[in-house]
Design a protein around this motif. Sequence first.
Motif, PDB file in Angstrom:
ATOM      1  N   GLN A 290      78.605 -23.832  32.144  1.00  0.00           N
ATOM      2  CA  GLN A 290      79.454 -24.535  31.214  1.00  0.00           C
ATOM      3  C   GLN A 290      80.195 -23.294  30.091  1.00  0.00           C
ATOM      4  O   GLN A 290      80.949 -23.868  29.387  1.00  0.00           O
ATOM      5  N   ARG A 291      79.704 -22.228  30.379  1.00  0.00           N
ATOM      6  CA  ARG A 291      80.185 -20.770  29.395  1.00  0.00           C
ATOM      7  C   ARG A 291      81.576 -20.801  29.601  1.00  0.00           C
ATOM      8  O   ARG A 291      82.595 -20.547  29.323  1.00  0.00           O
ATOM      9  N   PHE A 292      81.798 -20.672  31.166  1.00  0.00           N
ATOM     10  CA  PHE A 292      83.317 -20.437  31.552  1.00  0.00           C
ATOM     11  C   PHE A 292      83.613 -21.968  30.997  1.00  0.00           C
ATOM     12  O   PHE A 292      85.323 -22.021  30.884  1.00  0.00           O
ATOM     13  N   SER A 293      83.834 -23.259  31.651  1.00  0.00           N
ATOM     14  CA  SER A 293      84.414 -24.525  31.206  1.00  0.00           C
ATOM     15  C   SER A 293      83.805 -25.508  31.214  1.00  0.00           C
ATOM     16  O   SER A 293      85.196 -26.081  30.635  1.00  0.00           O
ATOM     17  N   GLY A 294      82.967 -25.377  29.901  1.00  0.00           N
ATOM     18  CA  GLY A 294      82.270 -26.164  29.181  1.00  0.00           C
ATOM     19  C   GLY A 294      81.935 -27.215  29.583  1.00  0.00           C
ATOM     20  O   GLY A 294      81.002 -28.448  29.028  1.00  0.00           O
ATOM     21  N   ILE A 295      82.065 -27.225  30.848  1.00  0.00           N
ATOM     22  CA  ILE A 295      80.938 -28.396  31.595  1.00  0.00           C
ATOM     23  C   ILE A 295      79.728 -28.403  31.954  1.00  0.00           C
ATOM     24  O   ILE A 295      79.440 -27.440  32.082  1.00  0.00           O
ATOM     25  N   ASP A 296      78.518 -29.252  31.238  1.00  0.00           N
ATOM     26  CA  ASP A 296      77.190 -29.093  30.911  1.00  0.00           C
ATOM     27  C   ASP A 296      77.083 -29.774  32.207  1.00  0.00           C
ATOM     28  O   ASP A 296      76.981 -30.887  32.284  1.00  0.00           O
ATOM     29  N   ALA A 297      76.286 -29.454  33.213  1.00  0.00           N
ATOM     30  CA  ALA A 297      75.437 -29.956  34.494  1.00  0.00           C
ATOM     31  C   ALA A 297      74.574 -30.662  34.238  1.00  0.00           C
ATOM     32  O   ALA A 297      74.546 -31.499  34.936  1.00  0.00           O
ATOM     33  N   ALA A 298      74.012 -29.890  33.164  1.00  0.00           N
ATOM     34  CA  ALA A 298      72.412 -30.454  32.432  1.00  0.00           C
ATOM     35  C   ALA A 298      72.623 -31.861  31.936  1.00  0.00           C
ATOM     36  O   ALA A 298      72.045 -32.570  32.174  1.00  0.00           O
ATOM     37  N   ASP A 299      73.648 -31.671  31.348  1.00  0.00           N
ATOM     38  CA  ASP A 299      73.684 -33.004  30.829  1.00  0.00           C
ATOM     39  C   ASP A 299      74.778 -34.065  31.634  1.00  0.00           C
ATOM     40  O   ASP A 299      74.384 -35.563  31.604  1.00  0.00           O
ATOM     41  N   LEU A 300      75.560 -33.679  32.692  1.00  0.00           N
ATOM     42  CA  LEU A 300      75.598 -35.043  33.852  1.00  0.00           C
ATOM     43  C   LEU A 300      74.096 -35.175  34.352  1.00  0.00           C
ATOM     44  O   LEU A 300      74.027 -36.417  35.017  1.00  0.00           O
ATOM     45  N   LEU A 301      73.597 -35.046  34.575  1.00  0.00           N
ATOM     46  CA  LEU A 301      72.217 -34.955  35.064  1.00  0.00           C
ATOM     47  C   LEU A 301      71.215 -36.408  34.242  1.00  0.00           C
ATOM     48  O   LEU A 301      71.045 -37.271  35.067  1.00  0.00           O
ATOM     49  N   TRP A 302      71.748 -35.540  33.173  1.00  0.00           N
ATOM     50  CA  TRP A 302      70.633 -36.747  31.951  1.00  0.00           C
ATOM     51  C   TRP A 302      71.405 -38.013  32.513  1.00  0.00           C
ATOM     52  O   TRP A 302      70.957 -39.261  31.840  1.00  0.00           O
ATOM     53  N   GLN A 303      72.642 -38.205  32.025  1.00  0.00           N
ATOM     54  CA  GLN A 303      73.271 -38.954  32.161  1.00  0.00           C
ATOM     55  C   GLN A 303      73.075 -40.262  33.208  1.00  0.00           C
ATOM     56  O   GLN A 303      73.040 -41.924  32.963  1.00  0.00           O
ATOM     57  N   ARG A 304      72.626 -39.533  34.697  1.00  0.00           N
ATOM     58  CA  ARG A 304      72.413 -40.136  35.802  1.00  0.00           C
ATOM     59  C   ARG A 304      70.688 -40.581  35.760  1.00  0.00           C
ATOM     60  O   ARG A 304      70.794 -41.275  36.134  1.00  0.00           O
TER      61      ARG A 304
END
Length: 310
Positions: A291-305
């Motif tokens: 997330q710090r590198f790219s702004g992509i929040d894998a945790a948020d993607l998990l919650w979306q699923r």
Amino acid sequence: MLEAAVLMDPIGGIQPAKDTTFAMLLAGQRRGHRLWVFTLAELWVRDSRAWGRLWPVEVWDRATDYYRLGAPVHRPLAELDLVLMRKDPPVDLDFLLACHLLDHAGTWVVNDPRSLREANEKLFALHFPEFLPEHLISRDMAALRAFLGEHEEIVVKPLNARGGEGVFYLRLGDPNIGSILETVTQWGRHPVMAQRYLPAIREGDKRILLVDGEPIATAMLRVPAADDFRGNLVAGAQPQAADLNARERAICARLGPVLRERGLLFVGLDVIGGYLTEINVTSPTGAREIQRFSGIDAADLLWQRLEQGA
């Protein structure tokens, strides 16, 4: 709004800036879900129903004073929408027994506890031999010595540890070989994994996170310290942003449907020089760095699923 309990190590002992479970708490809170935390000691089964001593939790993205717990309550887990199983390794007897207890949760458990028991993070990769370096799993020290003689440089690792613990680099002719093999196998009592040493580790060990079988766009390259060979952050490796190449995308495409079928919604793959070395299913890390590198929040993607339901 979902009501979710996170089974994890004590929250007061984590490093919030690096902890992926903490990222999951932050993302879940941000999305308006009601969150609880509990530990292995606070999980039990009565009359075939799993219960927990659950602590309501609030979290803040800062280095200190980053959480607050409310008063605990005893509740059957079936009253919740889901349980996130995020207890860190080692995958010892307590961990495996907790997975058995979670079979009786009466609600959705992520990652699936049966698959957590079956998918040993070193051995699960054996189901995908086309992507693996040469390897041997054995407790026979003569066989391990012969494997070293064949490849001249190997890595040996225990099957239930984490973070590079107990991992050794062996070079043919090293006078410490006997002592190391005795130590890592506990004098032949426990099998270990030996893999051909991959010189590409000097360029880094790539951590790829998959959510419901799909890789997120940016990976993390963990570059070992100059005086170490291990690509583990806790062993001093430094994280860097990394893209996925064609070989790594092929690995993800092959594994993704299998992970999805097994209820392994949040998984971390370790890839060195195009070779799959581990499939991390217990509590894979890397979300905070990515997330710090790219702004992509894998945790948020998990919650979306998770919001889509089981």
